[in-house]
Design a protein around this motif. Sequence first.
Motif, short mmCIF file in Angstrom:
data_model
loop_
_atom_site.label_atom_id
_atom_site.label_comp_id
_atom_site.label_asym_id
_atom_site.label_seq_id
_atom_site.Cartn_x
_atom_site.Cartn_y
_atom_site.Cartn_z
N MET A 206 0.81 -1.21 0.00
CA MET A 206 0.00 0.00 0.00
C MET A 206 0.85 1.27 0.00
O MET A 206 0.33 2.36 -0.20
CB MET A 206 -0.94 0.02 1.21
CG MET A 206 -2.04 -1.01 1.14
SD MET A 206 -2.83 -1.08 -0.46
CE MET A 206 -3.92 0.32 -0.35
N LEU B 274 3.01 1.90 -2.22
CA LEU B 274 3.16 2.34 -3.62
C LEU B 274 2.03 3.27 -4.04
O LEU B 274 2.29 4.38 -4.51
CB LEU B 274 3.27 1.14 -4.54
CG LEU B 274 3.54 1.51 -5.99
CD1 LEU B 274 4.57 0.60 -6.59
CD2 LEU B 274 2.28 1.50 -6.83
N PRO B 275 0.75 2.86 -3.90
CA PRO B 275 -0.30 3.79 -4.34
C PRO B 275 -0.44 5.05 -3.48
O PRO B 275 -1.14 5.97 -3.88
CB PRO B 275 -1.58 2.94 -4.29
CG PRO B 275 -1.26 1.80 -3.42
CD PRO B 275 0.20 1.56 -3.50
N LYS B 276 0.20 5.09 -2.31
CA LYS B 276 0.09 6.30 -1.48
C LYS B 276 1.19 7.26 -1.92
O LYS B 276 2.36 7.13 -1.55
CB LYS B 276 0.27 5.94 -0.01
CG LYS B 276 0.00 7.08 0.93
CD LYS B 276 -0.02 6.57 2.37
CE LYS B 276 -0.15 7.71 3.35
NZ LYS B 276 1.08 8.51 3.47
N ALA B 277 0.77 8.22 -2.74
CA ALA B 277 1.75 9.09 -3.40
C ALA B 277 2.52 9.91 -2.38
O ALA B 277 1.97 10.45 -1.43
CB ALA B 277 1.03 10.02 -4.37
N LEU C 62 2.85 15.02 -4.51
CA LEU C 62 1.55 15.29 -5.12
C LEU C 62 1.77 15.87 -6.52
O LEU C 62 2.53 16.82 -6.69
CB LEU C 62 0.76 16.28 -4.25
CG LEU C 62 0.48 15.77 -2.85
CD1 LEU C 62 -0.40 16.76 -2.11
CD2 LEU C 62 -0.18 14.41 -2.88
N PRO C 63 1.13 15.25 -7.52
CA PRO C 63 1.40 15.67 -8.89
C PRO C 63 0.64 16.92 -9.32
O PRO C 63 0.78 17.34 -10.46
CB PRO C 63 0.93 14.45 -9.70
CG PRO C 63 -0.14 13.86 -8.87
CD PRO C 63 0.19 14.14 -7.45
#
Lengths: 532, 165
Positions: B46, B48-51, B54-55
């Motif tokens: 988890m 990985l998907p928790k950036a 912030l893009p």
Amino acid sequence: MTGSSSGQSAMGRPSEGRCPDGRSALARFGENLRRAPRELRDSMLRSGSPATDRSRSAFVFSSLFLHVHSVRVHRWSLRWSTTMGLGIAAAAAFLVTLITGVLLMFYYKPYPDVAYLSMKDIHFVVPTGRFIRNIHRWAGNVMVVLVLLHMARVFYTAAYRRPREFNWVIGMLLLVVTLGLSFTGYLLPWDQLAYWAITIGANIAQSPRELTDALGITHLFDLGGIQKLLLLGSDQVGEESLIRFYLLHVMILPLALVVLLSVHMWRVRKDGGLTRPADADLRLPPITPATYPVFTEAPQRTYHLAAVVKGRTPAVGNGPENCVPAMPHLFYAEAAVFMMTVLACLALALLRDAPLKELANPAVPENPAKAPWYFLGLQELVSYSAFMGGMGIPLVVILGLLLIPYLDREIAGTGEWFGGPGGRRVVARSAFFGLGSVILLEAFAIRFGWIRQWWPESPQLLITLINPGTVLTLLYAIFSLWAIRRFDSVRAGAMALFTCFLAGFVVLTVIGVHFRGPNWDFFWSPSDWPGH
Amino acid sequence: MTTRPLAGGNGRSRLDPEPIPRRDFLGRLAVFSSFASLAFALAGIMRLPKAAVLPSPSKKFSVKLPEAMQPGVPFVPPGRSVAIFRDEGGVYAVSTVCTHLGCIVKADAGGFKCPCHGSEFRRDGTVVRGPAPKPLPWLALAVSAGSVCTIDEGSVVESGRRARG
């Protein structure tokens, strides 16, 4: 034996090229060619055409696709009023979304702005694109309706009872996955409707902050922030969010749904077919000569081994009385339901286009910004408290529904519509109470406002804990406790609670869809909305 | 086979089952450690998907304030979710992202109104009405020469802090 001996003889006289029966190889070739289609069919079916009791059974249990069904089905299960075909219809709607969804993936590009342009392409340029998209949208909506109706059917016929408790739990997971699929699909067009509905949805995921802020523990444990970050991949809806929603919509959730659905259907068979009342055999009309062959012979084989493997195997010790072969009876009924569902989706798709608004604009929200219709009941609750309406109450409802089969351990009324102590009386009273309390409470809140309008300085925790949503939930809980006492039955309480929540869901959804306009103000009709 | 009492004479036969059979204990330990390592693996997955970065585009921007700003009349830079006010105390910026569910509130002379669920705020961001749980946050702002104002939408300051300008 004959094959090997003729082979030996052929090897003994290799140059002659003739069979023992004297035909030439060319004649045999012609004969084989003529028989090839039938041989192909027979080899495909493994057990030949389903013509006898035995081959009809083999037709089902030797097929990968059909063997989740039992080979024989009780006549009670085939009555229209037993299931109304709702579960199969929901699965059929899912199949329609699967096929149309894959078709849409040929053209859809999951990147902001490009996504919207590809939607325009699908709508205006791609051959049949608009029609396929309409079918996809409508089949998704139809699926949600059917899943909810299927759940209501299973509940009201008390079909969740032992040994089917866990299948009810899987059904609840399927409901959640279905709603998740609809929600994730909502963002993909990247139009105004999509953008703002998902912004609201993502902030609902963040809403535990409302509680943690009020308690002052957000800096220690920011559940809301983590949830939103995981969902969006950013702090606002953008390209990361679109890719995530796309991945969830076309990959993760459909896979989860297929796995859960397979287990769900397999458990139906393993748990003894559909629920039926104990006296179902007595209540069925006598078999007419027109009925296709009914299994009459007791099973030849002993079922001792089956009894060892699984104590609950329902056929152990029972003859196959009142059962008919699943092929053709059940499969023809299922095919009919499937065709009706497809027909409904096609008709709706022809009648009304799926909406596509202007390109998403993060600076100007839609007014009103409405989620898909089945979430508008929640959005109505959210307009009082984001956390309670969006997470707290839904969680309580889903947990309550999950627990029902483990709390209701009664036997009376299994397999009957509104069966159990109290029966229709409980349902009628709960419907009355459920409708009455939600309408009165909403009318009060719309007319007189709520705590903050009266005392603007009141703390947020008070508003989070006491708002129309929580008050309604509490009223329903008290009412169902009363029903348990009044009818001396947990089942009566469960029926009261389920009926109340159904009534609340319907009324709140209608208010959210029809009576709420710009600024979420109350309007008697959308035609009264002020123009922008 | 004889059943002699064990040395020490605690009355337990060698053939009596042990309180926790060693095999069961080791088996449970193995199962537990398997699940524990899977749980750790899940926590690792988890991450990985928790950036971590912030893009979203930079939230810092500069804007030239209009010449004549009436006290209490908001100036909303186009395409930004910020309302800038100027009064006798100075200049300040209030976020127009609703604290309820993230809609963009509409700024007018009286305050702010949210189009999504009807929350209303005063000019200083405090909630007057509706479901918003928190006041609209004030944003970091600096005014340089020629009334060019630099605002960071990502940086919240305490309400009431104005900039001279």
